[in-house]
Scaffold this motif. Sequence first.
Motif, PDB file in Angstrom:
ATOM      1  N   PHE A   1       0.848  -1.185   0.000  1.00 17.87           N
ATOM      2  CA  PHE A   1       0.000   0.000   0.000  1.00 17.87           C
ATOM      3  C   PHE A   1       0.884   1.235   0.000  1.00 17.87           C
ATOM      4  N   GLY A   2       0.678   2.099  -0.950  1.00 21.22           N
ATOM      5  CA  GLY A   2       1.310   3.413  -0.902  1.00 21.22           C
ATOM      6  C   GLY A   2       2.822   3.325  -0.835  1.00 21.22           C
ATOM      7  N   THR A   3       3.412   4.404  -0.401  1.00 22.11           N
ATOM      8  CA  THR A   3       4.862   4.471  -0.342  1.00 22.11           C
ATOM      9  C   THR A   3       5.329   3.906   0.986  1.00 22.11           C
ATOM     10  N   ARG A   4       6.358   3.134   0.933  1.00 24.70           N
ATOM     11  CA  ARG A   4       6.895   2.608   2.190  1.00 24.70           C
ATOM     12  C   ARG A   4       7.747   3.702   2.831  1.00 24.70           C
ATOM     13  N   THR A   5       7.361   4.118   4.011  1.00 25.48           N
ATOM     14  CA  THR A   5       8.072   5.226   4.644  1.00 25.48           C
ATOM     15  C   THR A   5       8.813   4.794   5.891  1.00 25.48           C
ATOM     16  N   LEU A   6       8.700   3.495   6.220  1.00 26.11           N
ATOM     17  CA  LEU A   6       9.307   3.039   7.464  1.00 26.11           C
ATOM     18  C   LEU A   6      10.831   3.100   7.389  1.00 26.11           C
ATOM     19  N   LYS A   7      11.423   3.758   8.360  1.00 25.62           N
ATOM     20  CA  LYS A   7      12.880   3.767   8.435  1.00 25.62           C
ATOM     21  C   LYS A   7      13.311   2.613   9.337  1.00 25.62           C
ATOM     22  N   ILE A   8      14.365   1.954   8.972  1.00 24.99           N
ATOM     23  CA  ILE A   8      14.828   0.853   9.815  1.00 24.99           C
ATOM     24  C   ILE A   8      15.902   1.399  10.756  1.00 24.99           C
ATOM     25  N   PRO A   9      15.657   1.374  12.074  1.00 27.32           N
ATOM     26  CA  PRO A   9      16.656   1.928  12.985  1.00 27.32           C
ATOM     27  C   PRO A   9      17.905   1.057  13.005  1.00 27.32           C
ATOM     28  N   ASP A  10      19.052   1.667  13.371  1.00 30.40           N
ATOM     29  CA  ASP A  10      20.270   0.853  13.346  1.00 30.40           C
ATOM     30  C   ASP A  10      20.542   0.195  14.692  1.00 30.40           C
ATOM     31  N   GLN A  11      19.782   0.535  15.731  1.00 27.06           N
ATOM     32  CA  GLN A  11      19.932  -0.199  16.990  1.00 27.06           C
ATOM     33  C   GLN A  11      18.608  -0.267  17.741  1.00 27.06           C
ATOM     34  N   ASN A  12      18.571  -1.117  18.785  1.00 21.57           N
ATOM     35  CA  ASN A  12      17.335  -1.286  19.560  1.00 21.57           C
ATOM     36  C   ASN A  12      17.181  -0.125  20.520  1.00 21.57           C
ATOM     37  N   SER A  13      16.029   0.522  20.479  1.00 24.90           N
ATOM     38  CA  SER A  13      15.781   1.609  21.435  1.00 24.90           C
ATOM     39  C   SER A  13      14.332   1.580  21.895  1.00 24.90           C
ATOM     40  N   ILE A  14      14.141   1.959  23.139  1.00 30.26           N
ATOM     41  CA  ILE A  14      12.802   2.284  23.630  1.00 30.26           C
ATOM     42  C   ILE A  14      12.843   3.776  23.933  1.00 30.26           C
ATOM     43  N   ILE A  15      11.830   4.494  23.460  1.00 30.91           N
ATOM     44  CA  ILE A  15      11.814   5.949  23.620  1.00 30.91           C
ATOM     45  C   ILE A  15      10.528   6.337  24.340  1.00 30.91           C
ATOM     46  N   GLY A  16      10.631   7.251  25.298  1.00 34.29           N
ATOM     47  CA  GLY A  16       9.450   7.757  25.990  1.00 34.29           C
ATOM     48  C   GLY A  16       9.678   9.209  26.378  1.00 34.29           C
ATOM     49  N   TYR A  17       8.623   9.834  26.892  1.00 36.04           N
ATOM     50  CA  TYR A  17       8.684  11.280  27.148  1.00 36.04           C
ATOM     51  C   TYR A  17       8.151  11.624  28.539  1.00 36.04           C
ATOM     52  N   LEU A  18       8.822  12.602  29.165  1.00 40.76           N
ATOM     53  CA  LEU A  18       8.416  13.130  30.478  1.00 40.76           C
ATOM     54  C   LEU A  18       8.235  14.635  30.355  1.00 40.76           C
ATOM     55  N   PRO A  19       7.250  15.217  31.029  1.00 38.06           N
ATOM     56  CA  PRO A  19       7.200  16.686  31.047  1.00 38.06           C
ATOM     57  C   PRO A  19       8.505  17.233  31.638  1.00 38.06           C
ATOM     58  N   ASP A  20       9.024  18.312  31.060  1.00 40.46           N
ATOM     59  CA  ASP A  20      10.303  18.878  31.526  1.00 40.46           C
ATOM     60  C   ASP A  20      10.034  19.773  32.743  1.00 40.46           C
ATOM     61  N   THR A  21      10.285  19.221  33.940  1.00 41.91           N
ATOM     62  CA  THR A  21      10.061  19.980  35.176  1.00 41.91           C
ATOM     63  C   THR A  21      11.364  19.990  35.977  1.00 41.91           C
ATOM     64  N   ASP A  22      11.330  20.645  37.167  1.00 39.43           N
ATOM     65  CA  ASP A  22      12.524  20.679  38.017  1.00 39.43           C
ATOM     66  C   ASP A  22      12.967  19.273  38.412  1.00 39.43           C
TER      67      ASP A  22
END
Length: 306
Positions: A47-68
């Motif tokens: 389907f459509g254009t393949r846009t998936l980039k293949i990462p070069d290593q294993n990572s888990i990424i998450g986000y925290l509000p930037d507080t003190d």
Amino acid sequence: MKFKKVIARFDADNIDLAEEVICHIFFSFNLKGVICEVPIPEPDEGFGTRTLKIPDQNSIIGYLPDTDDSDIMISKIRARLAGLSDMAVQVDVLSETVDEKDWAHAWKAYFNVTRITDKIIVKPEWKDYTPGPGEVIIRIDPGMAFGTGTHPTTCMCLALLEEHVRPGKTLLDVGCGSGILMIGAAKLGAGAMTGIDVDPVAVDITRQNLEKNGIALDRVTLGAVTLDKTPEIQYDLICTNIIAQVIVSIMPDIAARLAPDGTAILSGIIEERLPDIYAALDMQHLECVKKITREEWVALVVCRKK
Ligand SMILES: C[S@@+](CC[C@H](N)C(=O)[O-])C[C@H]1O[C@@H](n2cnc3c(N)ncnc32)[C@H](O)[C@@H]1O
């Protein structure tokens, strides 16, 4: 608003187990927008254009509000992850400050029109697809919630829902994320539905996605609660796509809400965790009547023991 992007780069003998454990630690610190990047290409479904980039290593990424406190929190996360060396998991934790707008939409490049079964197609809100005869189209904008349909655990849930949803059957979705399973179930004919998630953002996104798919909200109950805080209503179908450790802990609450002839679909489980799941099922007089697998992931169809 600014966020701290937390990146856990890891290596391990058992990548799936490491991924599961690191994600669990990220969730326990309430990190949002958690994504897993492993160097395995998703199949191009044509389907459509393949846009998936293949990462070069294993990572888990998450986000925290930037507080003190966020740097202290990151130190605690780093210390917890360092403890995984006992399990032969090596983790390197990096962090950077980002704007919300920088990450809230970054994942969209990874998400294409995806065929789940012969019948079910998941379509990003912003991509075009002309449905074929009889196809069920799930339109999704997951925002910051999990559930694009590209993850094997979500695919398996949708395929099993297609087998088990019958007109008017009631559904409980525990950990609704983007609402993808509720939308699929509704379009397959389910009746009254309840969706819960511990993440209030996911519940908002589920509501928006149900509306975008034209599903009447008067037959839907949504809540940012854990299962034990919901009424013990019995459902014909219960689906949950959460890691095994959580499924085990909520099994008594699932059993209490499963109708006598009801069916539960349990996904998010890796093979190594199956013995724990089977033991928890047994304690509730439930049994697995079907098991399917994709990659290292397992999904189970569960009923009451006869
Ligand atoms: C892997 S995502 C599944 C999303 C979607 N149902 C799917 O299949 O793609 C798991 C979701 O469960 C939620 N969650 C985690 N622990 C939970 C719990 N104890 N009770 C309810 N929701 C939970 C997370 O916030 C997340 O949105």
